[in-house]
Structure formats: C-alpha cells, structure tokens
Design a protein around this motif. Structure first.
Motif, PDB file in Angstrom:
ATOM      1  N   PHE A 176      91.092  23.331  88.981  1.00 36.46           N
ATOM      2  CA  PHE A 176      91.520  23.975  90.225  1.00 36.46           C
ATOM      3  C   PHE A 176      92.787  23.349  90.787  1.00 36.46           C
ATOM      4  O   PHE A 176      93.706  24.034  91.171  1.00 36.46           O
ATOM      5  CB  PHE A 176      90.372  23.880  91.227  1.00 36.46           C
ATOM      6  CG  PHE A 176      90.700  24.478  92.555  1.00 36.46           C
ATOM      7  CD1 PHE A 176      90.913  23.687  93.651  1.00 36.46           C
ATOM      8  CD2 PHE A 176      90.785  25.851  92.699  1.00 36.46           C
ATOM      9  CE1 PHE A 176      91.207  24.236  94.871  1.00 36.46           C
ATOM     10  CE2 PHE A 176      91.071  26.412  93.918  1.00 36.46           C
ATOM     11  CZ  PHE A 176      91.280  25.598  95.002  1.00 36.46           C
ATOM     12  N   ASN A 177      92.871  22.018  90.842  1.00 33.40           N
ATOM     13  CA  ASN A 177      94.004  21.414  91.536  1.00 33.40           C
ATOM     14  C   ASN A 177      95.337  21.590  90.807  1.00 33.40           C
ATOM     15  O   ASN A 177      96.370  21.449  91.410  1.00 33.40           O
ATOM     16  CB  ASN A 177      93.747  19.944  91.860  1.00 33.40           C
ATOM     17  CG  ASN A 177      93.798  19.035  90.651  1.00 33.40           C
ATOM     18  OD1 ASN A 177      93.784  19.489  89.515  1.00 33.40           O
ATOM     19  ND2 ASN A 177      93.826  17.755  90.885  1.00 33.40           N
ATOM     20  N   LYS A 178      95.334  21.930  89.511  1.00 32.11           N
ATOM     21  CA  LYS A 178      96.610  22.168  88.830  1.00 32.11           C
ATOM     22  C   LYS A 178      97.280  23.416  89.380  1.00 32.11           C
ATOM     23  O   LYS A 178      98.482  23.504  89.420  1.00 32.11           O
ATOM     24  CB  LYS A 178      96.408  22.279  87.320  1.00 32.11           C
ATOM     25  CG  LYS A 178      96.209  20.942  86.655  1.00 32.11           C
ATOM     26  CD  LYS A 178      96.246  21.072  85.173  1.00 32.11           C
ATOM     27  CE  LYS A 178      96.042  19.703  84.540  1.00 32.11           C
ATOM     28  NZ  LYS A 178      95.994  19.792  83.086  1.00 32.11           N
ATOM     29  N   GLU A 236      86.932  18.778  95.120  1.00 30.44           N
ATOM     30  CA  GLU A 236      85.489  18.949  95.001  1.00 30.44           C
ATOM     31  C   GLU A 236      84.892  19.653  96.209  1.00 30.44           C
ATOM     32  O   GLU A 236      84.097  20.571  96.075  1.00 30.44           O
ATOM     33  CB  GLU A 236      84.791  17.590  94.803  1.00 30.44           C
ATOM     34  CG  GLU A 236      85.104  16.917  93.481  1.00 30.44           C
ATOM     35  CD  GLU A 236      86.447  16.197  93.489  1.00 30.44           C
ATOM     36  OE1 GLU A 236      86.887  15.739  94.571  1.00 30.44           O
ATOM     37  OE2 GLU A 236      87.082  16.118  92.419  1.00 30.44           O
ATOM     38  N   THR A 237      85.274  19.231  97.409  1.00 31.34           N
ATOM     39  CA  THR A 237      84.689  19.814  98.617  1.00 31.34           C
ATOM     40  C   THR A 237      85.503  20.975  99.163  1.00 31.34           C
ATOM     41  O   THR A 237      85.045  21.677 100.052  1.00 31.34           O
ATOM     42  CB  THR A 237      84.572  18.749  99.728  1.00 31.34           C
ATOM     43  OG1 THR A 237      85.877  18.301 100.088  1.00 31.34           O
ATOM     44  CG2 THR A 237      83.705  17.583  99.282  1.00 31.34           C
ATOM     45  N   SER A 263      88.680  24.014 105.750  1.00 33.53           N
ATOM     46  CA  SER A 263      88.286  24.360 104.391  1.00 33.53           C
ATOM     47  C   SER A 263      89.367  25.259 103.802  1.00 33.53           C
ATOM     48  O   SER A 263      90.193  25.819 104.526  1.00 33.53           O
ATOM     49  CB  SER A 263      86.917  25.040 104.371  1.00 33.53           C
ATOM     50  OG  SER A 263      86.930  26.205 105.151  1.00 33.53           O
ATOM     51  N   PHE A 264      89.372  25.374 102.472  1.00 31.04           N
ATOM     52  CA  PHE A 264      90.365  26.224 101.818  1.00 31.04           C
ATOM     53  C   PHE A 264      89.776  26.842 100.567  1.00 31.04           C
ATOM     54  O   PHE A 264      88.763  26.381 100.038  1.00 31.04           O
ATOM     55  CB  PHE A 264      91.652  25.445 101.495  1.00 31.04           C
ATOM     56  CG  PHE A 264      91.479  24.336 100.494  1.00 31.04           C
ATOM     57  CD1 PHE A 264      91.568  24.590  99.136  1.00 31.04           C
ATOM     58  CD2 PHE A 264      91.242  23.048 100.910  1.00 31.04           C
ATOM     59  CE1 PHE A 264      91.419  23.566  98.213  1.00 31.04           C
ATOM     60  CE2 PHE A 264      91.093  22.010  99.996  1.00 31.04           C
ATOM     61  CZ  PHE A 264      91.181  22.279  98.647  1.00 31.04           C
ATOM     62  N   SER A 265      90.430  27.906 100.093  1.00 30.45           N
ATOM     63  CA  SER A 265      90.040  28.548  98.839  1.00 30.45           C
ATOM     64  C   SER A 265      91.263  29.244  98.249  1.00 30.45           C
ATOM     65  O   SER A 265      92.228  29.527  98.951  1.00 30.45           O
ATOM     66  CB  SER A 265      88.916  29.559  99.070  1.00 30.45           C
ATOM     67  OG  SER A 265      89.361  30.610  99.907  1.00 30.45           O
ATOM     68  N   LEU A 266      91.206  29.485  96.959  1.00 26.18           N
ATOM     69  CA  LEU A 266      92.231  30.273  96.276  1.00 26.18           C
ATOM     70  C   LEU A 266      91.628  31.625  95.965  1.00 26.18           C
ATOM     71  O   LEU A 266      90.591  31.718  95.322  1.00 26.18           O
ATOM     72  CB  LEU A 266      92.661  29.600  94.965  1.00 26.18           C
ATOM     73  CG  LEU A 266      93.602  28.427  95.093  1.00 26.18           C
ATOM     74  CD1 LEU A 266      93.828  27.782  93.737  1.00 26.18           C
ATOM     75  CD2 LEU A 266      94.925  28.853  95.678  1.00 26.18           C
TER      76      LEU A 266
END
Length: 128
Positions: free
Chosen positions: A29-31, A88-89, A102-105
């Motif tokens: 995810f973080n890439k 992770e969170t 909070s966040f999301s893609l």
C-alpha cells in the motif's frame, strides 16, 4: 497424446496464477501512497446525508515521505503541521494534538477523513 495436449495448455495456465499473486505481494500500500498529493475536493455534510464533494481551486499539496512522515499540511488549531502516517492502521497523527485522521485510497484518489461531527472528507489526487 491426450495427456501431452492437456499439459501443453494446463502448465501456462497454472503459471499465470503464480505471476499474478507475486505482483500483488510486490506492491504494498505505501508504495502507491508515497509522493505528492494535491487537494482537489472537499466533502461537507449539513447533517442530513446530502453532502457532496465540492471542487477546490489550488488545493494544498501534501507529501508522504518514505520515513512515514507527511509534510505540507496546513496547521490545525494547536496542532503542528508535522505529521506521521501508519500504513497498518491507515491513520495520520499530528504532533501537538490529541486526535488522528484516517485515510484510504479509492479509485486512485487519497481520501483523508478529519475528525468531524457530520460526514466530511478531503480528496487528493496524486501529482506526477
């Protein structure tokens, strides 16, 4: 002869699944999160669920850095503009504050959810 014919088609089929699975493992995810993002829309709801995203001109640019830090946020009250994120969170923590975002893609956009009484979100688009 039938076995050879079946194996000719079965082996490439099995290898195609293995390659696809390896691709998922190699793209954490973080890439995709790392880099610069520009605010493009803001969601604000009046309390009845009718809120919609509204366009923002010249929105702020934030940058997710490889050391899990974020730069570029505007200051929020007593909060510092310095922040860290956790893959992770899926949380953003600002220094000097007692709250997190909070966040999301979703659909190639980054959605950040500040603490709000009613529904709210900030939508960012990744810059090249």
């Amino acid at each position: 002869m039938k076995k050879k014919f079946l194996m000719l088609f079965l082996i490439p089929f099995l290898f195609s699944f293995k390659c696809e699975d390896e691709g998922n493992i190699d793209t954490p995810f973080n890439k995709t999160l790392l880099g610069k993002w520009q605010l493009i829309e803001v969601l604000a709801d009046p309390g009845d669920g009718s809120g919609t995203f509204q366009s923002v001109l010249n929105g702020e640019i934030i940058e997710f850095i490889n050391d899990n830090s974020i730069i570029g946020f505007s200051e929020f009250g007593d909060c510092s503009s310095d922040a860290n994120f956790s893959e992770e969170t899926k949380k953003i923590t600002f220094f000097g504050c007692d709250f997190t975002f909070s966040f999301s893609l979703k659909e190639e956009n980054l959605l950040i959810y500040p603490p709000c009484i009613e529904a709210c979100a900030n939508k960012y688009k990744k810059l090249q």
